[in-house]
Enzyme design. Structure first.
Site, PDB file in Angstrom:
ATOM      1  N   GLU A 113       0.827  -1.206   0.000  1.00  0.00           N
ATOM      2  CA  GLU A 113       0.000   0.000   0.000  1.00  0.00           C
ATOM      3  C   GLU A 113       0.866   1.262   0.000  1.00  0.00           C
ATOM      4  O   GLU A 113       0.610   2.203  -0.753  1.00  0.00           O
ATOM      5  CB  GLU A 113      -0.926  -0.026   1.216  1.00  0.00           C
ATOM      6  CG  GLU A 113      -1.924  -1.178   1.195  1.00  0.00           C
ATOM      7  CD  GLU A 113      -2.454  -1.530   2.580  1.00  0.00           C
ATOM      8  OE1 GLU A 113      -3.339  -2.404   2.644  1.00  0.00           O
ATOM      9  OE2 GLU A 113      -2.000  -0.945   3.579  1.00  0.00           O
ATOM     10  N   GLY A 167     -11.795  -7.431   5.090  1.00  0.00           N
ATOM     11  CA  GLY A 167     -12.674  -8.513   4.681  1.00  0.00           C
ATOM     12  C   GLY A 167     -14.121  -8.066   4.786  1.00  0.00           C
ATOM     13  O   GLY A 167     -14.514  -7.423   5.759  1.00  0.00           O
ATOM     14  N   MET A 223      -7.611  -5.197  10.952  1.00  0.00           N
ATOM     15  CA  MET A 223      -6.760  -5.462  12.108  1.00  0.00           C
ATOM     16  C   MET A 223      -6.157  -4.220  12.770  1.00  0.00           C
ATOM     17  O   MET A 223      -5.325  -4.357  13.659  1.00  0.00           O
ATOM     18  CB  MET A 223      -5.637  -6.426  11.708  1.00  0.00           C
ATOM     19  CG  MET A 223      -6.129  -7.777  11.226  1.00  0.00           C
ATOM     20  SD  MET A 223      -4.791  -8.918  10.746  1.00  0.00           S
ATOM     21  CE  MET A 223      -4.014  -9.234  12.338  1.00  0.00           C
ATOM     22  N   GLU A 224      -6.574  -3.016  12.361  1.00  0.00           N
ATOM     23  CA  GLU A 224      -5.928  -1.824  12.906  1.00  0.00           C
ATOM     24  C   GLU A 224      -6.854  -0.680  13.299  1.00  0.00           C
ATOM     25  O   GLU A 224      -6.558   0.075  14.234  1.00  0.00           O
ATOM     26  CB  GLU A 224      -4.911  -1.262  11.893  1.00  0.00           C
ATOM     27  CG  GLU A 224      -3.743  -2.150  11.573  1.00  0.00           C
ATOM     28  CD  GLU A 224      -4.025  -3.145  10.448  1.00  0.00           C
ATOM     29  OE1 GLU A 224      -3.347  -4.175  10.371  1.00  0.00           O
ATOM     30  OE2 GLU A 224      -4.966  -2.882   9.650  1.00  0.00           O
ATOM     31  N   ILE A 256      -9.239 -12.895   9.824  1.00  0.00           N
ATOM     32  CA  ILE A 256     -10.456 -13.707   9.701  1.00  0.00           C
ATOM     33  C   ILE A 256     -10.448 -14.371   8.332  1.00  0.00           C
ATOM     34  O   ILE A 256     -10.569 -13.712   7.296  1.00  0.00           O
ATOM     35  CB  ILE A 256     -11.713 -12.847   9.879  1.00  0.00           C
ATOM     36  CG1 ILE A 256     -11.665 -12.106  11.211  1.00  0.00           C
ATOM     37  CG2 ILE A 256     -12.964 -13.707   9.782  1.00  0.00           C
ATOM     38  CD1 ILE A 256     -11.584 -12.994  12.426  1.00  0.00           C
ATOM     39  N   ASP A 259     -11.688  -9.443   0.207  1.00  0.00           N
ATOM     40  CA  ASP A 259     -12.206 -10.811   0.300  1.00  0.00           C
ATOM     41  C   ASP A 259     -13.459 -10.784   1.136  1.00  0.00           C
ATOM     42  O   ASP A 259     -13.855  -9.728   1.652  1.00  0.00           O
ATOM     43  CB  ASP A 259     -11.148 -11.737   0.929  1.00  0.00           C
ATOM     44  CG  ASP A 259     -10.675 -11.217   2.279  1.00  0.00           C
ATOM     45  OD1 ASP A 259     -11.395 -11.429   3.274  1.00  0.00           O
ATOM     46  OD2 ASP A 259      -9.605 -10.583   2.348  1.00  0.00           O
TER      47      ASP A 259
END
Length: 252
Positions: free
Chosen positions: A13, A79, A193-194, A172, A217
């Site tokens: 990124e 996700g 996650m952040e 996940i 996803d």
């Protein structure tokens, strides 16, 4: 003119953003490289936070205390959890929650102990302007991203979603895990996650922030498939195009 921080969790990124940084300068501390310069004429600092809540919280605290940025935008992938949230869509967080925070029975599940809250809202004005830029780019996705790249990942008519994004220190990657999250948090649009850690730090400092995520996803058993390629070829391009549109004011 106040400096804006653009934070990425993954190298792919950040690598997509650095080439558009004008008049770059670099400073290293606390194991991180902070890239100062301008993007679309606006003063910015770009930094790789690393993955996970602690990494995000450390980076946010450094930006607010050491660099003294006035606004933070966290970018990356997530996700999809919500109904109709598909690969290639973009999610703007309006509030964030740590799905793995559980100090019960001392405190209610999800509540951050001693704060009295589980959900942390993003800055409305900042999120509104990013949403306008994202919608502008999504309406021109084929020319901005490239039809071939979109087709490779089965992306057709990508949409913008806004609402709850949940965070936790666990990738996940099974249908059972994502189904459990949907059952416990039915209004959650996406999982990453952040973001919620960044939100807690910004709340402590009283600084505005926003979180924008591209859905990579469906947080199920296929979550690992072509993940890094998707980040490099689609999500990172989305991020660059949306931020450039936002900073230039072209979506107004």
């Amino acid at each position: 003119m106040s400096r804006i921080a653009i934070v990425s969790a993954m190298h792919e990124e950040l690598r997509a953003l650095l080439p558009v940084l004008e008049k770059p300068q670099r400073a290293d501390f606390a194991g991180r490289s902070f890239h100062f310069g301008q993007m679309q004429g606006q003063p910015v600092v770009m930094v790789l936070s690393g993955i996970g809540k602690v990494a995000a919280a450390t980076t946010a605290a450094l930006l607010l205390q050491e660099v003294d940025v006035q606004r933070i935008v966290f970018t990356g992938s997530a996700g999809g959890l919500g109904t109709g949230v598909r690969v290639g869509d973009v999610v703007i967080a309006r509030e964030l929650l740590q799905h793995d925070m559980d100090a019960s029975p001392l405190f209610p599940r999800y509540e951050v102990p001693l704060t009295g809250r589980s959900r942390f809202p993003t800055d409305a004005d900042l999120s509104d302007s990013l949403a306008a830029a994202a919608l502008h780019c999504l309406n021109h996705a084929a020319e901005r991203i490239g039809e071939a790249h979109l087709a490779d990942f089965g992306i057709d008519s990508p949409l913008l979603h806004q609402g709850l994004v949940v965070s936790g220190d666990r990738f996940i990657a099974t249908a059972a895990e994502s189904e459990a999250l949907r059952g416990d948090l039915p209004d959650a649009l996406a999982v990453e996650m952040e973001g919620a850690a960044l939100a807690q730090v910004c709340a402590d400092f009283g600084r505005p922030f926003a979180v924008i995520r591209t859905v990579s996803d469906r947080a199920d058993d296929s979550a690992h498939v072509d993940f890094k390629r998707f980040i490099a070829e689609v999500a990172s391009v989305y991020t660059r195009e949306i931020l450039a549109t936002w900073l230039s004011g072209r979506a107004d």
